[in-house]
Motif scaffolding. Structure first.
Motif, PDB file in Angstrom:
ATOM      1  N   ARG A  58      15.245  -6.158  11.564  1.00  0.00           N
ATOM      2  CA  ARG A  58      15.006  -5.737  10.158  1.00  0.00           C
ATOM      3  C   ARG A  58      15.427  -4.313   9.842  1.00  0.00           C
ATOM      4  O   ARG A  58      15.096  -4.103   8.694  1.00  0.00           O
ATOM      5  N   ILE A  59      15.919  -3.649  10.732  1.00  0.00           N
ATOM      6  CA  ILE A  59      16.373  -2.187  10.477  1.00  0.00           C
ATOM      7  C   ILE A  59      15.148  -1.524   9.877  1.00  0.00           C
ATOM      8  O   ILE A  59      15.449  -1.157   8.722  1.00  0.00           O
ATOM      9  N   GLU A  60      14.302  -1.328  10.935  1.00  0.00           N
ATOM     10  CA  GLU A  60      12.941  -0.639  10.387  1.00  0.00           C
ATOM     11  C   GLU A  60      12.357   0.045  11.581  1.00  0.00           C
ATOM     12  O   GLU A  60      12.937  -0.345  12.678  1.00  0.00           O
ATOM     13  N   LEU A  61      11.764   1.147  11.351  1.00  0.00           N
ATOM     14  CA  LEU A  61      10.968   1.668  12.462  1.00  0.00           C
ATOM     15  C   LEU A  61       9.750   1.231  12.905  1.00  0.00           C
ATOM     16  O   LEU A  61       8.932   0.494  12.159  1.00  0.00           O
ATOM     17  N   CYS A  62       9.433   0.910  14.150  1.00  0.00           N
ATOM     18  CA  CYS A  62       8.327   0.276  14.646  1.00  0.00           C
ATOM     19  C   CYS A  62       7.573   1.603  14.901  1.00  0.00           C
ATOM     20  O   CYS A  62       7.706   2.709  14.923  1.00  0.00           O
ATOM     21  N   LYS A  63       6.191   1.168  15.113  1.00  0.00           N
ATOM     22  CA  LYS A  63       5.298   2.392  15.441  1.00  0.00           C
ATOM     23  C   LYS A  63       5.764   3.249  16.646  1.00  0.00           C
ATOM     24  O   LYS A  63       5.477   4.497  16.592  1.00  0.00           O
ATOM     25  N   ALA A  64       6.181   2.564  17.445  1.00  0.00           N
ATOM     26  CA  ALA A  64       6.457   3.513  18.869  1.00  0.00           C
ATOM     27  C   ALA A  64       7.596   4.320  18.597  1.00  0.00           C
ATOM     28  O   ALA A  64       7.425   5.548  18.853  1.00  0.00           O
ATOM     29  N   TYR A  66       8.562   5.569  15.611  1.00  0.00           N
ATOM     30  CA  TYR A  66       7.846   6.490  14.545  1.00  0.00           C
ATOM     31  C   TYR A  66       7.385   7.794  15.365  1.00  0.00           C
ATOM     32  O   TYR A  66       7.374   8.907  14.943  1.00  0.00           O
ATOM     33  N   LYS A  67       6.524   7.400  16.367  1.00  0.00           N
ATOM     34  CA  LYS A  67       5.793   8.290  16.932  1.00  0.00           C
ATOM     35  C   LYS A  67       6.573   8.864  18.308  1.00  0.00           C
ATOM     36  O   LYS A  67       6.305   9.918  18.651  1.00  0.00           O
ATOM     37  N   ASP A  68       7.933   8.558  18.613  1.00  0.00           N
ATOM     38  CA  ASP A  68       8.528   9.027  19.784  1.00  0.00           C
ATOM     39  C   ASP A  68       9.322  10.170  19.333  1.00  0.00           C
ATOM     40  O   ASP A  68      10.251  10.211  18.483  1.00  0.00           O
ATOM     41  N   ASN A  69       8.861  11.184  20.018  1.00  0.00           N
ATOM     42  CA  ASN A  69       9.418  12.640  19.594  1.00  0.00           C
ATOM     43  C   ASN A  69      10.570  13.043  20.895  1.00  0.00           C
ATOM     44  O   ASN A  69      10.884  14.200  20.823  1.00  0.00           O
ATOM     45  N   THR A  70      10.876  12.091  21.842  1.00  0.00           N
ATOM     46  CA  THR A  70      11.886  12.411  22.700  1.00  0.00           C
ATOM     47  C   THR A  70      13.518  12.226  21.832  1.00  0.00           C
ATOM     48  O   THR A  70      13.382  11.816  20.715  1.00  0.00           O
ATOM     49  N   LEU A  71      14.375  12.722  22.567  1.00  0.00           N
ATOM     50  CA  LEU A  71      15.548  12.709  21.905  1.00  0.00           C
ATOM     51  C   LEU A  71      16.253  11.358  21.354  1.00  0.00           C
ATOM     52  O   LEU A  71      16.556  11.089  20.376  1.00  0.00           O
ATOM     53  N   LEU A  72      15.736  10.507  22.362  1.00  0.00           N
ATOM     54  CA  LEU A  72      16.053   8.787  21.882  1.00  0.00           C
ATOM     55  C   LEU A  72      15.439   8.400  20.720  1.00  0.00           C
ATOM     56  O   LEU A  72      15.942   7.534  19.902  1.00  0.00           O
ATOM     57  N   GLU A  78      16.836   8.413  13.244  1.00  0.00           N
ATOM     58  CA  GLU A  78      18.210   8.628  12.457  1.00  0.00           C
ATOM     59  C   GLU A  78      19.199   7.712  12.140  1.00  0.00           C
ATOM     60  O   GLU A  78      19.760   7.520  10.947  1.00  0.00           O
ATOM     61  N   MET A  79      19.171   6.594  12.965  1.00  0.00           N
ATOM     62  CA  MET A  79      19.988   5.587  12.919  1.00  0.00           C
ATOM     63  C   MET A  79      19.550   4.639  11.796  1.00  0.00           C
ATOM     64  O   MET A  79      20.467   4.094  10.911  1.00  0.00           O
ATOM     65  N   VAL A  80      18.158   4.486  11.922  1.00  0.00           N
ATOM     66  CA  VAL A  80      17.610   3.558  10.870  1.00  0.00           C
ATOM     67  C   VAL A  80      18.030   4.344   9.412  1.00  0.00           C
ATOM     68  O   VAL A  80      18.082   3.401   8.401  1.00  0.00           O
TER      69      VAL A  80
END
Length: 140
Positions: A58-64, A66-72, A78-80
Motif C-alpha cells: 500500500r506504500i504506507e508506513l507501518c507502526k514499526a 514510524y517508530k524505527d529511528n535506525t538508519l534503515l 524517506e522512500m515512502v
C-alpha cells in the motif's frame, strides 16, 4: 531465502545491495517519482500475503517503521515519502488503495503466504471481477 538463492534482486529488495542504504537500487528508484506520470495508481494489498507486507504493497508506513529511528527505518520512511508525496501533490493523479481478502484453499502455499501473493497475478477471474466491481471507474 538469500542464503539458498544468490539473487541480486533479493539483495536489492532488502536494501542490502550497497553498504549505504541511500545508495541502494530501491532507494534510488523511489526518488525517480515515476508513479506521478500515471493518471490512476491502484495499489492492491492483502494481509494474507506474507511475501510483501500489506503496508509495503500500500506504500504506507507501518507502526514499526514510524517508530524505527535506525538508519534503515529512516531510509524506509524517506522512500515512502519519495513515492507518495509526488502523487499527493499532483492533483490530476488518482491514488486508490484496495485491501483484498482471497478465498484460498488450506494448503502449504496458503500457510506461507505464497498463494495470496500470486493470487492476483494467477487469476484472470479475480482481475476481471476486481475491474468490473471497482477498477473500471478509473478507466472511463
Amino acid at each position: 531465502m538469500q542464503k539458498w538463492k544468490k539473487s541480486s534482486s533479493l539483495l536489492q529488495l532488502a536494501l542490502r545491495d550497497h553498504p549505504d542504504p541511500r545508495q541502494s537500487f530501491m532507494y534510488k528508484l523511489s526518488k525517480t517519482g515515476q508513479l506521478q506520470h500515471f493518471k490512476h495508481v491502484l495499489l492492491c494489498a492483502s494481509s494474507q500475503d506474507r511475501y510483501v507486507p500489506i503496508h509495503s504493497a500500500r506504500i504506507e508506513l507501518c507502526k514499526a517503521a514510524y517508530k524505527d529511528n535506525t538508519l534503515l527505518g529512516l531510509v524506509y520512511q524517506e522512500m515512502v515519502h519519495h513515492l507518495i508525496d509526488p502523487l499527493i501533490r499532483k492533483r490530476s493523479v488518482t491514488l486508490a488503495r484496495y485491501d483484498v481478502h482471497h478465498a484460498l484453499p488450506h494448503t502449504a502455499n496458503t500457510l506461507i503466504g505464497r498463494a495470496a501473493h500470486i493470487a492476483v497475478l494467477d487469476s484472470e477471474l479475480f482481475i476481471e471481477k476486481f475491474l468490473t466491481v471497482t477498477g473500471l471507474k478509473y478507466f472511463r
